[in-house]
Design a protein around this motif. Structure first.
Motif, PDB file in Angstrom:
ATOM      1  N   LEU A 137       0.890  -1.263  -0.087  1.00  0.00           N
ATOM      2  CA  LEU A 137       0.099   0.211   0.158  1.00  0.00           C
ATOM      3  C   LEU A 137       0.947   1.282  -0.084  1.00  0.00           C
ATOM      4  N   VAL A 138       2.071   0.989   0.599  1.00  0.00           N
ATOM      5  CA  VAL A 138       2.789   2.356   0.731  1.00  0.00           C
ATOM      6  C   VAL A 138       3.603   2.545  -0.385  1.00  0.00           C
ATOM      7  N   SER A 194       0.929   3.869  -2.962  1.00  0.00           N
ATOM      8  CA  SER A 194       0.562   5.534  -2.443  1.00  0.00           C
ATOM      9  C   SER A 194       1.481   6.379  -3.049  1.00  0.00           C
ATOM     10  N   GLU A 195       2.799   5.964  -3.512  1.00  0.00           N
ATOM     11  CA  GLU A 195       3.774   6.876  -3.746  1.00  0.00           C
ATOM     12  C   GLU A 195       3.826   6.905  -5.449  1.00  0.00           C
ATOM     13  N   ASP A 218       1.184   7.056  -8.472  1.00  0.00           N
ATOM     14  CA  ASP A 218      -0.257   7.526  -8.967  1.00  0.00           C
ATOM     15  C   ASP A 218      -0.626   6.719 -10.217  1.00  0.00           C
ATOM     16  N   TRP A 262      -9.033  -1.366  -0.517  1.00  0.00           N
ATOM     17  CA  TRP A 262      -7.658  -0.506  -0.323  1.00  0.00           C
ATOM     18  C   TRP A 262      -7.224   0.111  -1.622  1.00  0.00           C
ATOM     19  N   ILE A 263      -7.605  -0.845  -2.469  1.00  0.00           N
ATOM     20  CA  ILE A 263      -7.041  -0.563  -4.103  1.00  0.00           C
ATOM     21  C   ILE A 263      -8.153  -0.710  -5.106  1.00  0.00           C
ATOM     22  N   LEU A 269      -4.886   3.851  -5.502  1.00  0.00           N
ATOM     23  CA  LEU A 269      -4.944   3.542  -4.025  1.00  0.00           C
ATOM     24  C   LEU A 269      -6.197   4.369  -3.772  1.00  0.00           C
ATOM     25  N   ARG A 293      -5.774   4.577   1.597  1.00  0.00           N
ATOM     26  CA  ARG A 293      -5.063   5.882   1.910  1.00  0.00           C
ATOM     27  C   ARG A 293      -4.997   6.045   3.533  1.00  0.00           C
ATOM     28  N   VAL A 318      -3.251   3.213   5.415  1.00  0.00           N
ATOM     29  CA  VAL A 318      -1.826   3.533   5.393  1.00  0.00           C
ATOM     30  C   VAL A 318      -1.778   4.825   6.605  1.00  0.00           C
TER      31      VAL A 318
END
Length: 152
Positions: free
Chosen positions: A46-47, A50-51, A53, A83-84, A99, A104, A107
């Motif tokens: 997830l991290v 998230s970084e 797009d 989550w996604i 995400l 988000r 996280v």
């Protein structure tokens, strides 16, 4: 070379040692992240998502160092939890990982727990020891990646 090194019963198996350490470390982080409802594998994914797009499946496979089949299997629980989202890309053949707001939030909720896990692990290992371990593992990863690429 030590004779015990080649004896499978001696406890000197490199793979078993790595797996045992990885298992204990994963178990610890999973327990620390449990209140957020996420495992360390899920949190790490997830991290990274998230970084980036609109991360493509192909790009994600490279980032996670996984083949596409294994990546898809690891993404399914993230998608199931909401989550996604996996959406069709611009050319209809590609797929993108996005995400969600729920992802988000997960996280953000899990990050302080992960930070606490990091602090506790560092307290157990010691800063100097950890730096040495990390450098050794980085060198091992580089050597293994190169060796495996030569073999296969």
């Amino acid at each position: 070379m030590d004779d015990d090194f080649l004896d499978p019963l001696s406890g000197s198996c490199i793979c078993l040692t790595f797996r045992r350490t990885a298992h204990l470390t994963t178990q610890f982080y999973d327990q620390m992240l449990a209140p957020a409802g996420v495992t360390i594998r899920q949190y790490s994914m997830l991290v990274i998502i998230s970084e980036h797009d609109h991360l493509s499946i192909k790009e994600a496979a490279v980032l996670f160092k996984l083949d596409r089949t294994t990546l898809s299997r690891n993404l399914k629980p993230l998608e199931r939890e909401g989550w996604i989202e996996i959406q069709t890309g611009e050319d209809r053949r590609s797929r993108q990982i996005i995400l969600t707001g729920k992802g988000r939030s997960t996280v953000m909720k899990a990050t302080p727990m992960w930070q606490e896990a990091q602090k506790r692990m560092l307290a157990v290992l010691g800063q100097e020891n950890w730096q040495e371990i990390r450098q050794t593992l980085d060198r091992a990863n580089t050597a293994l990646a190169f060796s495996l690429s030569e073999l296969f």
